[in-house]
Design a protein around this motif. Structure first.
Motif, mmCIF file in Angstrom:
data_model
loop_
_atom_site.group_PDB
_atom_site.id
_atom_site.type_symbol
_atom_site.label_atom_id
_atom_site.label_comp_id
_atom_site.label_asym_id
_atom_site.label_seq_id
_atom_site.Cartn_x
_atom_site.Cartn_y
_atom_site.Cartn_z
ATOM 1 N N VAL A 71 0.859 -1.178 0.000
ATOM 2 C CA VAL A 71 0.000 0.000 0.000
ATOM 3 C C VAL A 71 0.900 1.233 0.000
ATOM 4 C CG1 VAL A 71 -1.766 1.270 1.280
ATOM 5 C CG2 VAL A 71 -1.815 -1.235 1.228
ATOM 6 N N MET A 72 0.656 2.121 -0.959
ATOM 7 C CA MET A 72 1.500 3.308 -1.112
ATOM 8 C C MET A 72 0.700 4.571 -0.817
ATOM 9 S SD MET A 72 3.414 2.324 -4.650
ATOM 10 C CE MET A 72 2.184 1.198 -5.298
ATOM 11 N N ASN A 73 1.394 5.572 -0.306
ATOM 12 C CA ASN A 73 0.763 6.871 -0.120
ATOM 13 C C ASN A 73 1.270 7.828 -1.207
ATOM 14 O OD1 ASN A 73 3.279 7.959 0.735
ATOM 15 N ND2 ASN A 73 2.826 7.475 2.866
ATOM 16 N N ASP A 74 0.778 9.050 -1.186
ATOM 17 C CA ASP A 74 1.138 10.019 -2.219
ATOM 18 C C ASP A 74 2.624 10.365 -2.203
ATOM 19 O OD1 ASP A 74 -1.472 10.167 -3.121
ATOM 20 O OD2 ASP A 74 -1.970 11.941 -1.927
ATOM 21 N N VAL A 75 3.206 10.414 -1.009
ATOM 22 C CA VAL A 75 4.636 10.733 -0.906
ATOM 23 C C VAL A 75 5.462 9.647 -1.603
ATOM 24 C CG1 VAL A 75 6.568 11.087 0.693
ATOM 25 C CG2 VAL A 75 4.314 12.060 1.214
ATOM 26 N N GLU A 76 5.134 8.395 -1.367
ATOM 27 C CA GLU A 76 5.868 7.286 -1.997
ATOM 28 C C GLU A 76 5.652 7.251 -3.505
ATOM 29 O OE1 GLU A 76 5.617 4.432 1.939
ATOM 30 O OE2 GLU A 76 3.943 4.513 0.506
ATOM 31 N N ARG A 77 4.464 7.601 -3.946
ATOM 32 C CA ARG A 77 4.216 7.649 -5.400
ATOM 33 C C ARG A 77 5.031 8.760 -6.064
ATOM 34 N NH1 ARG A 77 0.426 4.227 -6.991
ATOM 35 N NH2 ARG A 77 -1.108 3.490 -5.490
ATOM 36 N N CYS A 78 5.214 9.861 -5.351
ATOM 37 C CA CYS A 78 6.011 10.975 -5.896
ATOM 38 C C CYS A 78 7.509 10.739 -5.751
ATOM 39 C CB CYS A 78 5.646 12.277 -5.184
ATOM 40 S SG CYS A 78 4.022 12.906 -5.612
ATOM 41 N N GLN A 79 7.905 9.979 -4.732
ATOM 42 C CA GLN A 79 9.311 9.698 -4.456
ATOM 43 C C GLN A 79 9.481 8.185 -4.300
ATOM 44 O OE1 GLN A 79 9.704 13.896 -2.060
ATOM 45 N NE2 GLN A 79 10.110 12.081 -0.911
ATOM 46 N N PRO A 80 9.439 7.457 -5.424
ATOM 47 C CA PRO A 80 9.438 5.990 -5.361
ATOM 48 C C PRO A 80 10.655 5.379 -4.663
ATOM 49 C CG PRO A 80 8.941 6.743 -7.582
ATOM 50 C CD PRO A 80 9.300 7.945 -6.783
ATOM 51 N N VAL A 81 11.752 6.114 -4.549
ATOM 52 C CA VAL A 81 12.932 5.567 -3.885
ATOM 53 C C VAL A 81 12.596 5.131 -2.457
ATOM 54 C CG1 VAL A 81 13.871 7.769 -3.041
ATOM 55 C CG2 VAL A 81 15.408 5.860 -3.543
ATOM 56 N N LEU A 82 11.606 5.775 -1.841
ATOM 57 C CA LEU A 82 11.198 5.410 -0.483
ATOM 58 C C LEU A 82 10.627 3.995 -0.418
ATOM 59 C CD1 LEU A 82 9.477 8.761 0.572
ATOM 60 C CD2 LEU A 82 11.731 7.919 1.293
ATOM 61 N N LEU A 83 10.166 3.500 -1.553
ATOM 62 C CA LEU A 83 9.582 2.156 -1.591
ATOM 63 C C LEU A 83 10.624 1.054 -1.471
ATOM 64 C CD1 LEU A 83 6.953 2.786 -4.391
ATOM 65 C CD2 LEU A 83 6.486 2.339 -1.966
ATOM 66 N N HIS A 84 11.913 1.404 -1.595
ATOM 67 C CA HIS A 84 12.924 0.350 -1.508
ATOM 68 C C HIS A 84 12.916 -0.326 -0.128
ATOM 69 C CE1 HIS A 84 15.674 3.166 0.598
ATOM 70 N NE2 HIS A 84 16.298 2.068 0.988
ATOM 71 N N ALA A 85 12.438 0.381 0.901
ATOM 72 C CA ALA A 85 12.416 -0.218 2.242
ATOM 73 C C ALA A 85 11.314 -1.284 2.376
ATOM 74 C CB ALA A 85 12.283 0.872 3.296
ATOM 75 N N PRO A 86 10.036 -0.944 2.135
ATOM 76 C CA PRO A 86 9.036 -2.011 2.234
ATOM 77 C C PRO A 86 9.214 -3.091 1.163
ATOM 78 C CG PRO A 86 8.019 0.030 1.471
ATOM 79 C CD PRO A 86 9.424 0.357 1.886
ATOM 80 N N LEU A 87 9.674 -2.693 0.002
ATOM 81 C CA LEU A 87 9.946 -3.683 -1.041
ATOM 82 C C LEU A 87 11.123 -4.571 -0.631
ATOM 83 C CD1 LEU A 87 9.160 -4.765 -3.794
ATOM 84 C CD2 LEU A 87 10.631 -3.040 -4.829
ATOM 85 N N GLY A 88 12.105 -3.989 0.041
ATOM 86 C CA GLY A 88 13.239 -4.762 0.551
ATOM 87 C C GLY A 88 12.796 -5.835 1.530
#
Length: 187
Positions: A71-88
């Motif tokens: 589940v993503m929020n607007d900040v993660e959609r705008c800055q996808p690099v933040l997703l590397h943590a939950p994706l990790g």
């Protein structure tokens, strides 16, 4: 998969610089775990794998996160690099066989932090900031503080992160604000 096998596999998926950083976080996490009464092997493994998704190009992170039903929020959609943590955390489970929910949560929170962080969560977040390869201004001060008081070190890392994000004119992730506020309210 044991630690040595994870090291070998990770060495082939990350850049040499990112791999060296991951080894530094692993060592630092083990040191903090020993100091603050956390399981050293869990901290060591979480530190090693915290950036296992960091080598994925930003343009693929959104698609991969969707494929794992993150589940993503607007900040993660705008800055996808933040997703590397939950994706990790997802990759640590799928690709490295990690099934410990505490390790997976620490990996998932290592970039933004969050509310009510466990000792392991705090260790991985802080170790990512203070591992020996980090040389930003105040890095030595953060190292010293974190080794004396984990919560004070975490708070200083939250502050450092927020200042950096503001200086870069980026969006501040709400989990970082929530984590910082929660920590202050507990004092």
């Amino acid at each position: 998969m044991d630690y040595k096998q994870a090291v070998d596999k990770l060495s082939h998926t990350l850049s040499p610089k990112r791999f060296s950083h991951s080894l530094g976080v692993s060592r630092t996490a083990a040191e903090l775990a020993a100091r603050f009464g956390e399981n050293i092997e869990k901290a060591r493994l979480a530190g090693l794998l915290h950036d296992c998704a960091r080598g994925i190009p930003s343009n693929n992170l959104l698609q991969m996160a969707e494929s794992f039903d993150i589940v993503m929020n607007d900040v993660e959609r705008c800055q996808p690099v933040l997703l590397h943590a939950p994706l990790g955390a997802c990759l640590a489970q799928k690709e490295y066989g990690v099934d410990d929910p505490h390790i997976l949560r620490a990996i998932a929170l290592h970039t933004t932090g969050g509310r009510d962080m466990s000792t392991l969560d705090k260790i991985i977040y802080v170790a990512d900031f203070i591992e020996p390869g980090r040389d930003f201004p105040r890095a030595d001060k953060l190292r010293s503080l974190a080794l004396q008081d984990l919560d004070a070190g975490l708070l200083a890392c939250f502050d450092q992160s927020i200042h950096y994000v503001i200086d870069q004119n980026l969006l501040i992730h709400p989990a970082t604000i929530e984590g910082r506020n929660y920590l202050l309210l507990q004092k």
